[in-house]
Design a protein around this motif. Structure first.
Motif, PDB file in Angstrom:
ATOM      1  N   ILE A   6     -32.789  -8.206  66.545  1.00 50.57           N
ATOM      2  CA  ILE A   6     -33.267  -9.355  65.777  1.00 50.57           C
ATOM      3  C   ILE A   6     -34.478  -8.910  64.962  1.00 50.57           C
ATOM      4  N   VAL A   7     -34.333  -8.928  63.642  1.00 46.02           N
ATOM      5  CA  VAL A   7     -35.399  -8.512  62.729  1.00 46.02           C
ATOM      6  C   VAL A   7     -36.121  -9.762  62.238  1.00 46.02           C
ATOM      7  N   VAL A   8     -37.460  -9.759  62.402  1.00 41.42           N
ATOM      8  CA  VAL A   8     -38.252 -10.932  62.071  1.00 41.42           C
ATOM      9  C   VAL A   8     -39.454 -10.536  61.206  1.00 41.42           C
ATOM     10  N   VAL A  93     -31.190 -11.094  60.850  1.00 45.04           N
ATOM     11  CA  VAL A  93     -32.516 -11.301  60.274  1.00 45.04           C
ATOM     12  C   VAL A  93     -32.823 -12.790  60.369  1.00 45.04           C
ATOM     13  N   MET A  94     -34.036 -13.096  60.857  1.00 47.75           N
ATOM     14  CA  MET A  94     -34.417 -14.484  61.102  1.00 47.75           C
ATOM     15  C   MET A  94     -35.861 -14.703  60.683  1.00 47.75           C
ATOM     16  N   ASP A  95     -36.180 -15.940  60.317  1.00 44.42           N
ATOM     17  CA  ASP A  95     -37.558 -16.324  60.044  1.00 44.42           C
ATOM     18  C   ASP A  95     -38.213 -16.771  61.339  1.00 44.42           C
ATOM     19  N   ASP A 158     -31.321 -16.288  54.351  1.00 42.11           N
ATOM     20  CA  ASP A 158     -31.357 -14.877  54.752  1.00 42.11           C
ATOM     21  C   ASP A 158     -30.765 -14.698  56.154  1.00 42.11           C
ATOM     22  N   PHE A 159     -30.761 -15.754  56.926  1.00 41.70           N
ATOM     23  CA  PHE A 159     -30.290 -15.713  58.310  1.00 41.70           C
ATOM     24  C   PHE A 159     -28.814 -15.349  58.326  1.00 41.70           C
ATOM     25  N   ARG A 160     -28.534 -14.132  58.797  1.00 42.25           N
ATOM     26  CA  ARG A 160     -27.152 -13.679  58.886  1.00 42.25           C
ATOM     27  C   ARG A 160     -27.039 -12.680  60.028  1.00 42.25           C
TER      28      ARG A 160
END
Length: 178
Positions: A6-8, A93-95, A158-160
């Motif tokens: 999980i990239v934040v 990728v998540m905020d 962007d969340f995918r």
């Protein structure tokens, strides 16, 4: 067992990191028999205590990692650095502000298991958003679609969730301005 990275990207997110991790860890527990989770936070030159909080949570949780930029380079640079650092069979990728609901990872992973390489998200409505912001967003998408040959989908995020193959292909691109 397969791994989800999980990239934040983070910019002044000191107050959102703990709630974000708590929400993701609830999903992590639900998916414990399917995936191992690893978190890759990228501090994009925050001016608050974001870096301090990231240091703390990385000591507290073995699966939490972070990178820190010396100054603010922007969200895209943070995403790229996170993708380069992320190790996993799948990457999302998540905020950090929880606008990207971690619970959706369960459905997204199910779609990946059906054979898709990328599962993206789209905001279905603008409920709760100030009316003026909604108006400007709709005007932006209308205008950009009038002047561009490439369709921009209103509400795309962007969340995918992506397979490693897709992430590796993205990282092979050498464009400076993505």
């Amino acid at each position: 067992m397969k791994t989800l990275a999980i990239v934040v990207p983070c910019y002044n997110e000191e107050e959102t990191i703990h709630p974000f991790l708590e929400a993701c860890q609830a999903v992590e527990r639900q998916m414990a028999n399917q995936l191992t989770f690893n978190y890759y936070f990228v501090n994009d030159g925050s001016k608050d205590r974001t870096l301090e909080v990231l240091r703390q949570v990385s000591k507290q949780f073995e699966n939490v990692h972070y990178l820190s930029f010396s100054r603010n380079f922007g969200k895209e640079a943070g995403l790229l650095a996170g993708l380069e650092a992320a190790q996993g069979d799948y990457v999302t990728v998540m905020d950090a502000d929880l606008q990207d609901p971690p619970e959706l990872l369960i459905e997204m992973y199910a779609k990946i298991q059906e054979g898709y390489d990328v599962v993206g998200t789209r905001r279905a409505d603008r409920k709760g958003e100030p009316p003026i912001r909604s108006l400007f967003a709709k005007a932006f998408y209308w205008l950009i679609n009038k002047i561009s040959d490439t369709e921009m989908v209103d509400g795309a995020r962007d969340f995918r969730l992506m397979t490693r193959q897709v992430v590796d292909a993205i990282l092979e691109l050498k464009e400076v301005n993505r």
